[in-house]
Each structure stands twice: as structure tokens, then as C-alpha cells.
Design a protein around this motif. Structure first.
Motif, PDB file in Angstrom:
ATOM      1  N   HIS A   1       4.751   0.775   7.242  1.00  0.00           N
ATOM      2  CA  HIS A   1       3.740   1.831   7.388  1.00  0.00           C
ATOM      3  C   HIS A   1       3.877   2.542   8.731  1.00  0.00           C
ATOM      4  O   HIS A   1       3.538   3.718   8.856  1.00  0.00           O
TER       5      HIS A   1
ATOM      6  N   GLU B   1       0.857  -1.193   0.000  1.00  0.00           N
ATOM      7  CA  GLU B   1       0.000   0.000   0.000  1.00  0.00           C
ATOM      8  C   GLU B   1       0.893   1.243   0.000  1.00  0.00           C
ATOM      9  O   GLU B   1       1.877   1.300   0.748  1.00  0.00           O
TER      10      GLU B   1
ATOM     11  N   ARG C   1      -7.857  -0.079   3.388  1.00  0.00           N
ATOM     12  CA  ARG C   1      -7.695  -0.472   1.981  1.00  0.00           C
ATOM     13  C   ARG C   1      -7.041  -1.846   1.885  1.00  0.00           C
ATOM     14  O   ARG C   1      -7.419  -2.656   1.030  1.00  0.00           O
ATOM     15  N   VAL C   2      -6.084  -2.114   2.759  1.00  0.00           N
ATOM     16  CA  VAL C   2      -5.440  -3.428   2.778  1.00  0.00           C
ATOM     17  C   VAL C   2      -6.456  -4.520   3.097  1.00  0.00           C
ATOM     18  O   VAL C   2      -6.496  -5.571   2.439  1.00  0.00           O
TER      19      VAL C   2
ATOM     20  N   LEU D   1      -2.759   6.137   8.798  1.00  0.00           N
ATOM     21  CA  LEU D   1      -2.600   4.691   8.887  1.00  0.00           C
ATOM     22  C   LEU D   1      -3.937   3.962   8.833  1.00  0.00           C
ATOM     23  O   LEU D   1      -4.055   2.923   8.175  1.00  0.00           O
TER      24      LEU D   1
ATOM     25  N   GLN E   1       5.346  -5.254   5.694  1.00  0.00           N
ATOM     26  CA  GLN E   1       4.579  -4.133   5.157  1.00  0.00           C
ATOM     27  C   GLN E   1       3.996  -3.267   6.278  1.00  0.00           C
ATOM     28  O   GLN E   1       4.058  -2.030   6.210  1.00  0.00           O
TER      29      GLN E   1
ATOM     30  N   HIS F   1       2.517   4.685   0.912  1.00  0.00           N
ATOM     31  CA  HIS F   1       2.654   5.335   2.222  1.00  0.00           C
ATOM     32  C   HIS F   1       2.107   6.758   2.145  1.00  0.00           C
ATOM     33  O   HIS F   1       2.839   7.734   2.290  1.00  0.00           O
ATOM     34  N   GLU F   2       0.826   6.839   1.910  1.00  0.00           N
ATOM     35  CA  GLU F   2       0.161   8.131   1.785  1.00  0.00           C
ATOM     36  C   GLU F   2      -1.101   8.131   2.632  1.00  0.00           C
ATOM     37  O   GLU F   2      -1.861   7.174   2.637  1.00  0.00           O
TER      38      GLU F   2
ATOM     39  N   ARG G   1      -5.137   3.479   5.362  1.00  0.00           N
ATOM     40  CA  ARG G   1      -4.290   2.526   4.631  1.00  0.00           C
ATOM     41  C   ARG G   1      -4.655   1.091   4.997  1.00  0.00           C
ATOM     42  O   ARG G   1      -4.801   0.228   4.133  1.00  0.00           O
TER      43      ARG G   1
END
Length: 229
Positions: free
Chosen positions: A139, A78, A90-91, A84, A135, A80-81, A87
Motif C-alpha cells: 500500500h 485491501e 477498512r483493514v 492510505l 500488504q 489499492h484504491e 484503506r
């Protein structure tokens, strides 16, 4: 008028075709229930030709498992934007997309299948877990995690696996609810660890500081506060 001529596949191309066919069949049913004859028929070739490329169903299952594990591990990648919580959400959506698409195969892998106990299968499962672990640490911006952070991240990855398996058995809770719940679970595990460890407390403060008011972790804090009152 022209007639079609079947193109002869190269060795690697045929191997990849068989892996794709096997993965599709293993995704719909437990690998124990899929025969070499079915794989050959779906690929449009003879049974002996399958054995020309793979010595048996176990080796073909492991090759299909390698492709699936690469795909599953990639779901944790994912950019890094952003905060957290967003993110991780979405994962989890991509993770449950995989589980939804490959339910029986995912279940057979985690609960037991024809390759269970083999060093190859165990290594592939571990590689997915390790890829997810790396991953998540990236993050968090951590390269040398303290013991409690490692415990939090690895426990959360195991929780995601077990939640997905339970969900597959009847799908009684909508996945649209489970995905944010798992993100909340990460926040809750981190909060408990932070109450014991100053390093975790500092990390949690950094996470919360970057969270917007409408983010997953902010919603969790609001719901917990409501329960307390």
C-alpha cells in the motif's frame, strides 16, 4: 413418505468438517478447555473417529489454527484504491471483526494455548504477521523498505495485536474508537520516524499529500494542533 439417509463424507470433507467444528469451539473458549469428546459430539461422530482423522487435539488445533491464520491474514488484503488512511481503517475494521468473532481463540493463540511453543504454531503466527507486513508495504508502494520503515510497520502490527488482546479483556473502549486510533497510531509512528530520516520524511509527505481533508490522518493533525494551542 421417505426417510433421510445420512450421506457418508469423504476423507477430506470429514477433515474439513472437523476443522470447522473445532475452530468454532476454540473461538468460544480457550483450546485448553475444549475436549475431543466435545468436538466429536458437535460433529456428530464418535471419539475414535476423530482420532482416525487427527492423531490428537494438538494436531486438530493446529489445523484449525491454519484456517484461522489464513482468514486473519486475508483481512489485511485491501484494494489499492483511495487514500492510505481510509484503506487502513477498512483493514482495522475487518481485523477487529475477526477478533470479535474468535475472541478466546485469538487470545489463546497470542497469549498461550495447547500448541504454544510448537514450530507449527509459531510459524503460523509469523505467517500472519509477515502477510500483514507485505500488504502494508504494498500500500505504501515500497518494495525495499529502509530500516526505519520496517521498524514502523512491524511495530504497528505488534501494536494492533496487543491492542486487540487488551480490548478483549473487558472491552472497556468501544472498538469503533480503537479502529481509527490504530490508524492514527500508524501515522504517529511514521511521523516520529520521519523526524529522524529523510526517506521517511519523503514518504510521509507523499502520504499526507494524498489524504483528503476529512481523512483519518487529517483529523489526527487537526487534533494534535488543537492540543498544542
Amino acid at each position: 413418505m421417505t426417510t433421510g439417509v445420512r450421506r457418508r463424507m469423504g476423507v477430506e470433507e470429514r477433515r474439513q468438517q472437523l476443522i470447522g467444528v473445532a475452530l468454532e469451539l476454540f473461538s468460544r473458549r480457550s483450546p485448553d478447555e475444549v475436549s475431543i469428546d466435545e468436538i466429536a459430539s458437535a460433529a456428530g461422530i464418535s471419539r475414535p473417529l476423530v482420532y482416525h482423522y487427527f492423531p490428537g487435539k494438538l494436531s486438530l488445533y493446529e489445523a484449525a489454527l491454519q484456517r484461522a491464520s489464513d482468514d486473519l491474514a486475508a483481512r489485511f488484503a485491501e484494494p489499492h484504491e483511495g487514500p492510505l488512511g481510509a484503506r487502513l481503517l477498512r483493514v482495522m475494521r475487518r481485523y477487529f471483526d475477526f477478533v470479535d468473532e474468535h475472541g478466546p481463540g485469538f487470545s489463546a493463540l497470542m497469549r498461550g494455548g495447547p500448541a504454544v511453543g510448537s514450530s507449527t504454531t509459531n510459524a503460523l503466527i509469523d505467517s500472519v504477521r509477515q502477510a500483514a507486513y507485505v500488504q502494508i508495504l504494498s500500500h505504501l508502494g515500497v518494495t525495499d523498505p529502509p530500516a526505519r520503515l520496517e521498524l514502523v510497520v512491524r511495530s504497528w502490527i505488534s501494536l494492533a495485536e496487543s491492542t486487540a488482546l487488551i480490548w478483549l479483556d473487558g472491552r472497556r473502549i468501544p472498538r469503533e474508537e480503537l479502529e481509527p486510533q490504530l490508524v492514527d497510531d500508524f501515522g504517529a509512528l511514521a511521523a516520529v520516524a520521519a523526524s529522524y530520516d529523510p526517506e521517511m520524511a519523503a514518504l510521509l509527505r507523499r502520504i499526507v499529500r494524498d489524504e483528503p481533508a476529512d481523512g483519518p490522518f487529517a483529523h489526527l493533525a487537526g487534533r494534535l494542533a488543537a492540543l498544542a494551542t
